[in-house]
Scaffold this motif. Structure first.
Motif, mmCIF file in Angstrom:
data_model
loop_
_atom_site.group_PDB
_atom_site.id
_atom_site.type_symbol
_atom_site.label_atom_id
_atom_site.label_comp_id
_atom_site.label_asym_id
_atom_site.label_seq_id
_atom_site.Cartn_x
_atom_site.Cartn_y
_atom_site.Cartn_z
ATOM 1 N N GLU A 91 0.830 -1.214 0.000
ATOM 2 C CA GLU A 91 0.000 0.000 0.000
ATOM 3 C C GLU A 91 0.860 1.259 0.000
ATOM 4 N N SER A 103 -2.629 4.716 -2.237
ATOM 5 C CA SER A 103 -2.728 3.981 -0.979
ATOM 6 C C SER A 103 -4.149 4.084 -0.448
ATOM 7 N N ASP A 107 -7.841 -0.954 2.140
ATOM 8 C CA ASP A 107 -7.163 -2.128 1.567
ATOM 9 C C ASP A 107 -6.317 -2.817 2.633
#
Length: 133
Positions: A91, A103, A107
């Motif tokens: 990320e 980013s 996630d």
């Protein structure tokens, strides 16, 4: 047939795990705008992250346990730690070195949840096998 696949995974786990890790890093760092536009499933990106890191944690567990002969509990801990840290690094790299990706803390959460579920599945599987013996 499942046993045969398990033996292949145990035998070649290090190679499979490294290739999977490299493939995952590549997919996460390349431009995929067209593919993402064609997928019309809500939260498809998060489902991918969750699933990918679920598999990643299991592969690292199998590799650590069978190839490096690390005990089950340490293998679980190392696998989840590696998977979570790997996800965070990816990320950060998405935000730092790519122009088409960014980013996303969500996630990281999806990656972590996938790795945690894999850890839980492995732990339960190990507990069930111990009780059978």
């Amino acid at each position: 047939m499942l046993i045969k696949h398990w033996l292949v995974l145990k035998t070649y786990s290090l190679i499979i795990t490294i290739l999977y890790s490299l493939a995952l890093a590549t997919v996460c760092l390349i431009k995929v705008d067209k593919l993402v536009e064609e997928v019309h499933i809500q939260n498809a990106d998060k489902i991918f992250h969750f699933s990918a890191y679920f598999v990643l944690a299991i592969l690292w567990y199998v590799t650590l346990f069978f190839q490096f002969k690390i005990n089950k509990n340490k293998s679980i801990i190392y696998a989840i730690c590696f998977s979570v840290v790997f996800g965070i690094i990816i990320e950060v790299l998405q935000g730092a070195i790519t122009t088409s990706r960014q980013s996303d803390i969500n996630d990281v959460f999806a990656n972590t949840l996938g790795a945690l579920l894999a850890t839980l599945v492995i732990y339960i599987k190990n507990r069930i096998l111990i009780k059978k013996i």
